[in-house]
Design an enzyme around this catalytic site. Structure first.
Site, PDB file in Angstrom:
ATOM      1  CB  SER A  20      -0.881   0.004   1.250  1.00 20.62           C
ATOM      2  OG  SER A  20      -0.065  -0.021   2.411  1.00 20.62           O
ATOM      3  CG  ASP A  39       3.755  -9.183   6.048  1.00 19.08           C
ATOM      4  OD1 ASP A  39       3.368 -10.068   6.834  1.00 19.08           O
ATOM      5  OD2 ASP A  39       3.780  -7.975   6.340  1.00 19.08           O
ATOM      6  CE1 TYR A  80      -5.408  -4.840   9.994  1.00 19.59           C
ATOM      7  CE2 TYR A  80      -4.777  -5.506   7.784  1.00 19.59           C
ATOM      8  CZ  TYR A  80      -4.448  -5.277   9.103  1.00 19.59           C
ATOM      9  OH  TYR A  80      -3.180  -5.484   9.527  1.00 19.59           O
ATOM     10  CB  THR A  88       6.687 -12.180   7.729  1.00 12.87           C
ATOM     11  OG1 THR A  88       6.083 -11.384   6.672  1.00 12.87           O
ATOM     12  CG2 THR A  88       8.114 -12.471   7.373  1.00 12.87           C
ATOM     13  CG  ASN A 125      -0.836 -10.565  12.220  1.00 14.76           C
ATOM     14  OD1 ASN A 125      -1.595 -11.527  12.047  1.00 14.76           O
ATOM     15  ND2 ASN A 125      -1.189  -9.322  11.940  1.00 14.76           N
ATOM     16  CB  SER A 134       4.484 -10.906  18.157  1.00  9.20           C
ATOM     17  OG  SER A 134       3.342 -10.241  17.669  1.00  9.20           O
ATOM     18  CG  ASP A 191       3.384  -3.012   6.824  1.00  8.57           C
ATOM     19  OD1 ASP A 191       3.004  -4.190   6.661  1.00  8.57           O
ATOM     20  OD2 ASP A 191       2.591  -2.068   6.995  1.00  8.57           O
TER      21      ASP A 191
HETATM   22  P1  ADP Z   1       1.793  -7.069  12.549  1.00  7.47           P
HETATM   23  O1  ADP Z   1       2.274  -5.650  12.699  1.00  7.47           O
HETATM   24  O2  ADP Z   1       1.884  -7.574  11.163  1.00  7.47           O
HETATM   25  O3  ADP Z   1       0.453  -7.308  13.202  1.00  7.47           O
HETATM   26  P2  ADP Z   1       3.186  -8.005  14.898  1.00  7.47           P
HETATM   27  O4  ADP Z   1       2.092  -7.389  15.699  1.00  7.47           O
HETATM   28  O5  ADP Z   1       3.598  -9.381  15.244  1.00  7.47           O
HETATM   29  O6  ADP Z   1       2.872  -7.981  13.337  1.00  7.47           O
HETATM   30  O7  ADP Z   1       4.418  -6.999  15.015  1.00  7.47           O
HETATM   31  C1  ADP Z   1       5.641  -7.220  14.344  1.00  7.47           C
HETATM   32  C2  ADP Z   1       6.783  -7.084  15.328  1.00  7.47           C
HETATM   33  O8  ADP Z   1       6.723  -5.785  15.947  1.00  7.47           O
HETATM   34  C3  ADP Z   1       6.718  -8.099  16.461  1.00  7.47           C
HETATM   35  O9  ADP Z   1       7.513  -9.226  16.137  1.00  7.47           O
HETATM   36  C4  ADP Z   1       7.295  -7.333  17.632  1.00  7.47           C
HETATM   37  O10 ADP Z   1       8.704  -7.433  17.599  1.00  7.47           O
HETATM   38  C5  ADP Z   1       6.944  -5.886  17.341  1.00  7.47           C
HETATM   39  N1  ADP Z   1       5.736  -5.429  18.054  1.00  7.47           N
HETATM   40  C6  ADP Z   1       4.532  -5.114  17.516  1.00  7.47           C
HETATM   41  N2  ADP Z   1       3.669  -4.688  18.466  1.00  7.47           N
HETATM   42  C7  ADP Z   1       4.347  -4.731  19.626  1.00  7.47           C
HETATM   43  C8  ADP Z   1       4.022  -4.395  20.999  1.00  7.47           C
HETATM   44  N3  ADP Z   1       2.819  -3.929  21.329  1.00  7.47           N
HETATM   45  N4  ADP Z   1       4.986  -4.566  21.935  1.00  7.47           N
HETATM   46  C9  ADP Z   1       6.195  -5.024  21.601  1.00  7.47           C
HETATM   47  N5  ADP Z   1       6.566  -5.349  20.347  1.00  7.47           N
HETATM   48  C10 ADP Z   1       5.663  -5.200  19.365  1.00  7.47           C
HETATM   49 CA    CA Z   2      -0.012  -6.930  15.374  1.00 12.93          CA
HETATM   50 CA    CA Z   3       0.835  -6.920   9.289  1.00 10.48          CA
END
Ligand code: ADP
Ligand code: CA
Ligand code: CA
Ligand code: CA
Length: 300
Positions: A11, A117, A127, A147, A149, A186, A229
């Protein structure tokens, strides 16, 4: 080592740091030429109350690819990185693009790595359109690295990821699709909510043994956008010159340091969406070389 070229299909937003806006700067900082295809051109990410702009049609994707193909740019790409697409037809067409680039490069004995991703949602909220899920089930098998989530890993695999053993089951779904490197970025564990755990599972070939790695990062209160991202962009950059487990440790560290920088400047968990935009551009040294590396430990 030399070919630092990426086709990044994600995007674009006018304000903030998600998609190509979040990925391009880190990649460029690491010396990559980033050719972008903007799947949408929107004012901001979808968390804000108002969103305006344009979404790419299949015809527009085809037109761009026609130009890229006609000028012989296609065989240049050492990497293809995909993020937010949310268009079933374009996701389908990217499979053709991948096959085309792969064939062109094979003729020149050159490698192509596809990092997928599968951006579909987060924390229980999808979404993207529901059909997109099926389209990703067809695209994922072409990936070298995925990758998701934890929510996307759950949607695709059908396994609810909420601890290490369920993450492993979900990762096996990706391996069964033929994906070598699976990173579930995560997930929160009930027994230790102060941490986020991640899983890296690798299986290079259908007969190969699976190796698993895991680690934790401190959980920071609040929801940050663009984290995945930036993570995928950093992972691509670091994995170009480091083994995957090291690249994951460095990319995890980048995100930790970026989130901490964002919180320091007023973007803590409870503050506005605008102040929680990751401080990507303000933290080039962090993106290039984080001061720490998160432990990525083999699971015995
Ligand atoms: P997405 O952004 O795709 O939902 P994640 O939430 O797993 O993916 O976030 C990607 C990375 O960013 C995680 O591996 C972590 O290292 C970090 N991260 C994201 N949100 C948090 C948070 N609230 N606290 C700590 N680390 C975070
Ligand atoms: Ca997330
Ligand atoms: Ca994401
Ligand atoms: Ca494969």
């Amino acid at each position: 080592m030399s070919e630092k070229t990426v086709l990044s299909i994600q995007s674009f937003v006018t304000h903030g740091y998600v998609g190509n806006k979040a990925a391009t700067f880190p990649l460029q900082l690491h010396g990559f030429d980033v050719d972008g295809i903007n799947t949408v051109c929107l004012s901001n990410h979808s968390g804000y109350p108002v969103i305006r702009g344009h979404r790419m049609s299949l015809q527009e994707y085809d037109e761009l690819m026609e130009g890229v193909r006609a000028n012989n740019f296609l065989s240049n790409y050492r990497y293809i990185l995909t993020g937010y697409i949310n268009n079933v037809d374009i996701i389908g067409r990217i499979r053709d693009t991948l096959k085309e680039v792969r064939e062109l490069r094979e003729k020149e004995d050159k490698k192509l790595t596809f990092i997928c991703d599968p951006v579909m949602g987060d924390d229980g909220i999808m979404y993207c359109k529901k059909e997109v899920l099926d389209a990703y089930r067809e695209l994922v098998p072409l990936a070298d690295i995925v990758t998701p989530n934890y929510f996307e890993a759950s949607l695709l695999s059908g396994v609810t990821v909420n601890d290490l053993s369920s993450a492993i089951l979900a990762a096996d779904w990706f391996h069964n699709c033929g994906v070598a490197h699976v990173i579930i970025k995560s997930f929160r564990e009930q027994e230790n909510p102060t941490h986020l755990r991640f899983l890296y599972s690798v299986k290079e070939g259908s007969e190969a043994a699976v190796r698993r790695f895991s680690g934790v990062v401190p959980y920071h209160e609040g929801r940050y956008t663009g984290t995945g991202d930036v993570f995928a962009a950093c992972l691509l950059a670091f994995s170009h010159s480091h083994p995957m487990d090291v690249a994951i440790g460095k990319s995890m560290a980048v995100l930790q340091e970026l989130i901490i920088a964002t919180r320091k400047e007023g973007g803590d968990g409870k503050s506005s969406l605008k102040s929680r935009e990751l401080r990507v551009v303000a933290s080039p040294q962090v993106v290039l070389q984080p001061s720490t590396v998160v432990d990525v430990k083999p699971i015995s």
